[in-house]
Structures are given as structure tokens and as C-alpha cells.
Enzyme design. Sequence first.
Site, PDB file in Angstrom:
ATOM      1  N   TRP A 153      42.899  37.657  37.140  1.00  7.85           N
ATOM      2  CA  TRP A 153      43.016  38.751  36.174  1.00  7.85           C
ATOM      3  C   TRP A 153      43.595  40.028  36.769  1.00  7.85           C
ATOM      4  CZ3 TRP A 153      40.389  42.730  38.237  1.00  7.85           C
ATOM      5  CH2 TRP A 153      39.289  42.448  39.059  1.00  7.85           C
ATOM      6  N   LYS A 177      46.886  27.994  33.510  1.00  2.00           N
ATOM      7  CA  LYS A 177      45.578  28.474  33.055  1.00  2.00           C
ATOM      8  C   LYS A 177      45.403  29.916  33.540  1.00  2.00           C
ATOM      9  CE  LYS A 177      41.157  28.943  32.034  1.00  2.00           C
ATOM     10  NZ  LYS A 177      41.066  30.383  32.415  1.00  2.00           N
ATOM     11  N   GLY A 230      42.482  33.241  43.741  1.00  4.02           N
ATOM     12  CA  GLY A 230      41.153  33.668  43.313  1.00  4.02           C
ATOM     13  C   GLY A 230      40.198  33.706  44.493  1.00  4.02           C
ATOM     14  N   SER A 231      38.929  33.569  44.205  1.00  2.32           N
ATOM     15  CA  SER A 231      37.905  33.722  45.232  1.00  2.32           C
ATOM     16  C   SER A 231      37.821  32.498  46.144  1.00  2.32           C
ATOM     17  CB  SER A 231      36.542  33.957  44.591  1.00  2.32           C
ATOM     18  OG  SER A 231      36.067  32.771  43.970  1.00  2.32           O
ATOM     19  N   GLU A 252      45.434  30.753  47.520  1.00  2.00           N
ATOM     20  CA  GLU A 252      45.416  32.133  48.015  1.00  2.00           C
ATOM     21  C   GLU A 252      44.069  32.702  47.621  1.00  2.00           C
ATOM     22  OE1 GLU A 252      45.563  36.152  47.507  1.00  2.00           O
ATOM     23  OE2 GLU A 252      47.342  35.685  46.318  1.00  2.00           O
ATOM     24  N   CYS A 286      43.673  41.623  46.258  1.00  2.00           N
ATOM     25  CA  CYS A 286      43.224  40.740  47.329  1.00  2.00           C
ATOM     26  C   CYS A 286      43.661  41.219  48.711  1.00  2.00           C
ATOM     27  CB  CYS A 286      43.728  39.323  47.089  1.00  2.00           C
ATOM     28  SG  CYS A 286      45.519  39.224  46.898  1.00  2.00           S
ATOM     29  N   GLU A 385      33.827  41.058  50.236  1.00  2.00           N
ATOM     30  CA  GLU A 385      34.939  41.670  49.512  1.00  2.00           C
ATOM     31  C   GLU A 385      34.388  42.470  48.325  1.00  2.00           C
ATOM     32  OE1 GLU A 385      39.419  40.284  48.186  1.00  2.00           O
ATOM     33  OE2 GLU A 385      37.782  38.858  47.948  1.00  2.00           O
TER      34      GLU A 385
END
Length: 483
Positions: A153, A177, A230-231, A252, A286, A385
Site C-alpha cells: 500500500w 493482487k 511487503g513484510s 522484497e 521500506c 521496522e
Amino acid sequence: MLVGQKERGIFINGEWRESYSGTYRTITNPATLEKLTEISYGGKEDALEAVEEAKAAFPLWSKKTARERSTFLYKAYEKMLEHKERLAQILTSEQGKPLSESRTEIESAASYLLWYAEEANRVYGEIIPSSKANRRSHVIPHAIGVIAAITPWNFPASMVTRKLGPSLAAGCTVVLKPASQTPLTAMEIVKIFEEVGLPKGVLNLVTGDARAVGEALTQSPDVRLITFTGSTEVGRELMKNSAQHIKKLSLELGGHAPIIIMDDAKLDVAVDLTLASKFRNCGQTCICANRVYVHKKIADSFVEKLVTKVKNMKIGNGNEESTVIGPMIDRNAVEKAAEHVEDAVKNGAAIASGGNEWDGDLAGYFYEPTVLVNVNDQMKVMNEETFGPVLPIDTFDSVEDVIEKANQLPYGLAAYVMTESTNHVFKLTEALEYGIIGVNDVFPATAEAPFGGIKESGFGKEGGKEGIHEFVEMKYVSIGITE
């Protein structure tokens, strides 16, 4: 997109439709909490149908010449720039970042389509000189197949095109997605590809439940590669769920970027670059600065200059041109930032600026840009993070000391060095365990260069010539010559 109206958020085989469940999800502006629209909310059935159509479209698409495929990317690139202002408005409305940042992101997103339109024609094979007179050895590139692209997002435009550009250029077909919080920008990008005449089934979009759609994509034997941003936690789940079919992955994942400021750095430049890195997108990037290590000789001056500028940052709605700090994405994000600050203070840190939720006149999810000093390695903010506008500052004495501090976490996405010394440049960049290192530069991401981490920040590259290779398999052909 019309505000308030329902949107069909499922695009399969060239048709926009509702999800099989018939359910909708409300999309709101994180700055004002106003409803933007409702979109179809898909699940497993929608994802599997999208995979089926992508599989059916793959043979014809992959057999097109690279030049034919690149034509669609060139046209989409031009359309994105033509509609830059409209796309930026949509992006800011659903994600929150200031309009100036959204405009820059749309330009960046378009640049990946341009780069891979060009790079499509440079995926070369190889002829290998044989060790035997009666043998010929060829290596031939082939598109890997159906791709599942799962995007976050925080950059709802550039993370989409960074995956679509190389995969389509290579000859793959795609099921996209987007993040549940920010699907509208992705939908507009898909509409652009629809407008330029991309063949049906080549690009499919499934908005919906992340777990249900993700499980369908990982468990389908017809999806040959998953590219995900993402995470680290979700990355682990994708790896585990993809093991059954030995699916290729490009991940990533999370980061915890250090900025190392040497005593010979240009102080004002170091301050401005640190601010630009940390507080872009309200710290929700990120590769943004997660911790600063500044040499003790200049630490006091650095903190003083930085805090003065932080206190003058305008917080507000991203749609206002003067806004520098927009909202966070949701309530959970605000609570995490607050938790990290509270933990740091409890363990001895001092708040030099900020440290609270913003009490302005907007109803959205805001947290003040915050600077922490007197931090230590035991604090959450120095290990986890934060993904928010919180900047901890630590000090160091020697290069060896700061290298050890910078490398102590399991993450290895991005790191930054501020120095005017060539010796420091080489010593630090060679010792730092990160996939991306910026020297006097905190915006290293660009279409022409490889982007990706090491260690628990993932593997695989996006951008550069390396980016398209993720979507290609090399076939070795050995040909015997008969007499």
C-alpha cells in the site's frame, strides 16, 4: 473513478466484474476518514479463475516478438504521464502522501514501463563454443509463465509497474493482487493497459482478501513465480506455501536502514538528506532511514539543525500543496509508532521533537514527526521496522564501531553513508551487509538499476537488466551434428 459509487474491482480476461462472493470493501481517505468508494472484494475463486485465464493467454503472448510486446508498454507509459495529475490525485486520496510525492511516484512508475519497453529487446541468449566438434550448444531465453504480483500500500503505483513492466516485457502473463487499503491506483493502471489494447487475459486484477487470494496463488501449480513486496513475516508465509510446487519467488521484504554520518560529511546536506529519507511518505517506506548513527564530533550540531527543521514541517491533508507530512495508513500504524516511542522513553531515550499523535483539525491517522536521542540497541525502535515518522539518533566513535552497529540486525535492504572521504566510501560500502547503499544519496531507486535486499530483506531484483531476468528461464539446447 467516481467518489461514492461502487467499483467492480475484479478484472479477468478483459472484463470488469464483481467478486464471486458479491461483497464490497469501503476505501477511505486516511487523512479525513471520508469514504472514497466501495470496490468488489474477491477471494479464492476469483484468484483461481484469474490464473486460469492468464494460463490460457500465455502461449500467444509469449510467442509475440519482444518488439510487439514492448509496443504496449510504450503506449501505457505515455498514457500514465498524460494522466499524471489525475492518477496522483487518486493515489493521494487513498494512500495519504502529499501530492508532490504522488506526482513523483507516478513519474517513477511510468519510467519502469519505459525502461522495460526498451529492455524487452535485450533479453539475449547465448551460443557456447563446444568442447566437441560434432556438438552445438545454445542457451535460449523463455518466459517463465504465469506470474502472481502482490503489491503493498505504501507505493501503490510504482510497486505495480516495477512488477508489470518486466513480467509483460519478458512474455509472462500476470495476476495482480494490490494491497487491500490502496486498490484504486492499481485499478487505474490496469485500465490504462486495457485502453492501449493489451490482449485479454494477459493482465488480470484481483482485489480482495489478502490471505485467501494469496493462498490460492501460492497453491496453484499454474503460477510459476510470485513477486512480492511487503513484510518479512508475510514473505516467510509465501515461501512456506509455495514449497509444494517448488515455485520461484522474488521477494522484497522488510528493512531497517541505517544512515551513517561521518565527521567529514557536509552537515547541512546530511541533515536535509536524512529528513528527506526519514519523513518521505510519513516514514512509511521500506528503504527510509530507520536509525541514524552520527559521529560524536558533530552529533550536537547535527541534532540541533535537524530538530529545528522537523519542528517546521507542516502536517496535514496530502491534497494540500503545502503539506509535508501526511497521514499514516491506518490506526494500527499510528499505534505502532506510539508504542516504539513509549518503549524508547521507558528505556532512557529523550524526545527531541514530536512524540505524540497530532491533534490537528483532521480526523485521520496522524503522528507527529519525532526525533529521539540517547537511544540504545535494546530499544524496539532500533530493532524493529517502525514504518512511521520516528527517527532515533545514536552516536559512534570509529568506522569499525559503526559498521558493527549497522550490520547487527538480520535485515539487509538499504543503508546510507554521508561522507566526503573516498576512503570512507570504499571501506563502508564494502563492509555494509546491504543490497542497496546510497552515498550522499537517499533516493537510490531508479528503473535502470537493480533494487533488492539480502539476508532477511529478501532476494531477487527489480529494476535494471537484472529485473527482467527474474521472469525468464534459460533453456540449454545441446545439438549433436551427425555425419
